[in-house]
Scaffold this active site. Sequence first.
Site, PDB file in Angstrom:
ATOM      1  CG  ASP A  11      -4.326   5.624   7.051  1.00  0.00           C
ATOM      2  OD1 ASP A  11      -3.820   4.983   7.506  1.00  0.00           O
ATOM      3  OD2 ASP A  11      -4.684   5.065   6.029  1.00  0.00           O
ATOM      4  CB  SER A  34      -0.770  -0.445   0.800  1.00  0.00           C
ATOM      5  OG  SER A  34      -0.039  -0.249   2.409  1.00  0.00           O
ATOM      6  CG  HIS A  86      -1.270   3.459   4.675  1.00  0.00           C
ATOM      7  ND1 HIS A  86      -2.345   3.251   5.337  1.00  0.00           N
ATOM      8  CD2 HIS A  86      -1.327   2.485   3.923  1.00  0.00           C
ATOM      9  CE1 HIS A  86      -3.098   2.143   4.667  1.00  0.00           C
ATOM     10  NE2 HIS A  86      -1.789   1.678   4.003  1.00  0.00           N
TER      11      HIS A  86
END
Length: 421
Positions: free
Chosen positions: A383, A74, A386
């Site tokens: 968040d 991610s 990340h």
Amino acid sequence: MTNSRRFLLQISLSILFLSLSLSSAHEKPPPPQDTNPPQPSTTTPPNDINYSFSASANYSYNGAFSKVFAFGDSFTDTGNAYLLGGLKSSFMGSLLNAFKSLNSSQLSGNRQCNGRLVVDFLCDSLSIPYLPPYKQSKVNFSNGANFAIAGATSLSSDFFTRTKNNHNNLNLLWKGIPSSFQTQLDWFQKFLQDTECKGKPESACKADMENALFWIGGMGRADYARTFGTGSTFKIPRLKELTVAHISKFLQTLTEKGAKYIVVQGLPPVGCCPLELFLSKASDRDQMGCASTINSIIMAHNELLQKMLVDFQKKHSQCTIVYADYWNAFKTILANHKKYNFVEPFKACCGSGGGPFNFNTNSMCGAFGTSACKDPSRFISWDGIHFTEAMHRQLADLFLNQGFCKPSFDIMIKVKLGLKM
């Protein structure tokens, strides 16, 4: 540059890489300290490196590579997980919040960030367009493609099914068990067959790959997250060995297809993220103020990964293999966060609950009742899992311009362009 000189240069790089990786030298002194920064460790971790050999701050990379192929999780994915439908609806809200708060130029794709990632800043430095996600239709892949998938694991999905290593906290983000990195290899090989090398002889295709840059984002974070703290009987040391072995096989496949210039990221100190700080005990802290147990696992992973890369480089002297030291880059920023314009080193910008982390697994960024901070550029974490665009910007600068790669990124560029060392 003649073939004999290039060969000698590659051997010299291999020796340089070996001596640096096995060196016990202390890390480069950090930039001027804040008046009251988080206290860094007083001991030198096994993978701390002396970076004084690099001086690449003013080097121009424009035109060095016209094509980049990216892989990872991610932290590198620019939309594949989103396009696959692998993200849960609550986490989709995080993406929407990210783009509402985006204060840079509008980006295509869907990143788990409020803006650009390290791979995007890499493209900026090379003066090429941002890499489109492979699963995006009707896009121009002439400058490369991004095959990264959020939540991707080094080990196969079957492994996690068999061992029942399926962390409930990760299931807050993704539907089921995410794809493995083998999926990304499969996509890449299909891309070569159907698009990049269609109609070309194999030798011509391989020659094209030799001129491209292969950027391998973090591999293994999701493997450890799905095992650590789950009560699984599968041992972390064995998982570490399997994960790094899979990364080696991944690189072998790429080199067989012609990859010659490869950057491999290590993993950041995951224990410094709000998620791990929230889940761990307050007593489980290292001298950076982060979750000690998970950080010790990540440090061991990075150490083994570097040893593997040294061996891999020795066996592939025609290649230039670069290790991007995520651990020490992050540590440098954390220890000097005010210098880097961060006022919240451990708190999530987007989340709920306030407190030291502004993070709650029951009400994550994008869910009802959560909100984003007014100025994400002052936060390291977007968040709770990340990083913000501002953090990715600083990390990219350390990797590309400040010597937090070994060999340094400008050495790879000089090898590519046949310049004198």
